[in-house]
Enzyme design. Structure first.
Site, PDB file in Angstrom:
ATOM      1  N   ASP A  67       0.841  -1.205   0.000  1.00  0.00           N
ATOM      2  CA  ASP A  67       0.000   0.000   0.000  1.00  0.00           C
ATOM      3  C   ASP A  67       0.874   1.253   0.000  1.00  0.00           C
ATOM      4  O   ASP A  67       2.089   1.183   0.092  1.00  0.00           O
ATOM      5  CB  ASP A  67      -0.959   0.004   1.198  1.00  0.00           C
ATOM      6  N   ASP A 136      -8.227  -2.680  14.221  1.00  0.00           N
ATOM      7  CA  ASP A 136      -9.605  -2.896  13.792  1.00  0.00           C
ATOM      8  C   ASP A 136      -9.724  -4.045  12.798  1.00  0.00           C
ATOM      9  O   ASP A 136     -10.760  -4.229  12.168  1.00  0.00           O
ATOM     10  CB  ASP A 136     -10.197  -1.622  13.193  1.00  0.00           C
ATOM     11  N   HIS A 138      -7.928  -4.536   9.979  1.00  0.00           N
ATOM     12  CA  HIS A 138      -7.615  -4.302   8.572  1.00  0.00           C
ATOM     13  C   HIS A 138      -6.282  -4.953   8.205  1.00  0.00           C
ATOM     14  O   HIS A 138      -5.365  -5.045   9.032  1.00  0.00           O
ATOM     15  CB  HIS A 138      -7.599  -2.810   8.232  1.00  0.00           C
ATOM     16  N   GLU A 143      -9.990  -1.305   5.120  1.00  0.00           N
ATOM     17  CA  GLU A 143     -10.650  -0.952   6.365  1.00  0.00           C
ATOM     18  C   GLU A 143     -11.949  -1.752   6.548  1.00  0.00           C
ATOM     19  O   GLU A 143     -12.462  -2.353   5.604  1.00  0.00           O
ATOM     20  CB  GLU A 143     -10.966   0.549   6.367  1.00  0.00           C
TER      21      GLU A 143
END
Length: 261
Positions: A67, A136, A138, A143
């Site tokens: 990314d 979370d 990801h 996300e």
């Protein structure tokens, strides 16, 4: 999915690095999927040590970064282009141009994303993808709510992810970009082997969902339950919410040595 509970992050890094080194020795032109962030650092440190000791070479290998932030200047120290070179690429012997990453300054981002997917396919696909995981759940920058079939694309970062990453921007949330380009969950699932590494109790809830929860876009990493070859390397803190720790320890202890990870 194989869960390996290690004494600490250093041991997890050594296991991950040994697997990558063995892959590259057996397949010198292997294609690696490279993640940034804190989680893979122990892997990169050990690979650099193995390289310095003359035990592995990346001269023919290729790499594709997972990314990149959108909009950061090319010379910004926290672009993932610069981070992965600082943390790993420039510490070993990759040939110039053999490690690519998303272009966060591309004028036509959708066109770039399609080209990036094509480049990975043309290289023969990713042999081993290194992953961390967010608090979370990801993976990459996929996300919560991301499509489980998604490919490389632009994403908006959640506030929690930006808070987590503010430490790389002197704690200033306003300096953390709001958008990124990330390989999608479907792209990650195309890798032949996925090695996910996590350390610390802050990752324990996410690890619990990924390993033992229901597959859901609310915890994007859970898609890895559908992958045929996933290795999850954890320290004691990251493993602290797992329900089947005894079983994971027993199965790893009894594993035939020839299987590797």
């Amino acid at each position: 999915m194989e869960i390996v509970i290690c004494r600490d992050a250093v041991e997890a890094g050594k296991l991950g690095a040994a697997t990558i080194a063995e892959l590259v020795r057996n397949k010198p032109d292997a294609v690696l999927g490279l993640a940034t962030g804190s989680s893979p650092l122990a892997i990169y440190d050990e690979l650099a040590r193995l390289y310095d000791a003359g035990e592995v070479s990346f001269a023919k290998a290729k790499g594709f970064s997972l990314d990149e932030y959108v909009g950061l200047a090319a010379d910004h120290p926290e672009t993932y282009h610069n981070v992965i070179r600082r943390d790993f690429v420039h510490r070993v012997d990759f040939e110039d141009g053999n490690v690519r990453g998303p272009d966060g300054l591309a004028e036509d981002i959708p066109a770039f994303c399609a080209e990036y997917e094509a480049a990975m396919a043309a290289a023969g696909g990713v042999d081993l993808q290194i992953l961390g995981i967010g608090t979370d759940g990801h993976i990459g920058f996929n996300e919560p709510g991301s499509s489980l079939a998604s490919r490389t694309r632009i994403k908006t970062l959640t506030k929690q992810t930006r808070i987590d990453n503010a430490r790389f921007f002197d704690g200033d949330l306003d300096r953390v970009p709001t958008h990124c380009i990330t390989q999608g969950l479907g792209t990650i699932m195309s890798a032949r082997h996925v090695v996910l590494v996590a350390s610390g109790v802050g990752k324990a809830e996410a690890v619990h969902h990924v390993a033992e929860g229901a597959v859901s876009a609310m915890w994007p990493g859970t898609i890895l339950q559908h992958h045929p070859h996933v290795t999850v390397l954890l320290d004691e803190g990251a493993a602290s919410r797992l329900q089947l720790t005894g079983y994971y320890r027993e199965t790893y202890a009894a594993k035939p040595a020839w299987q590797g990870l």
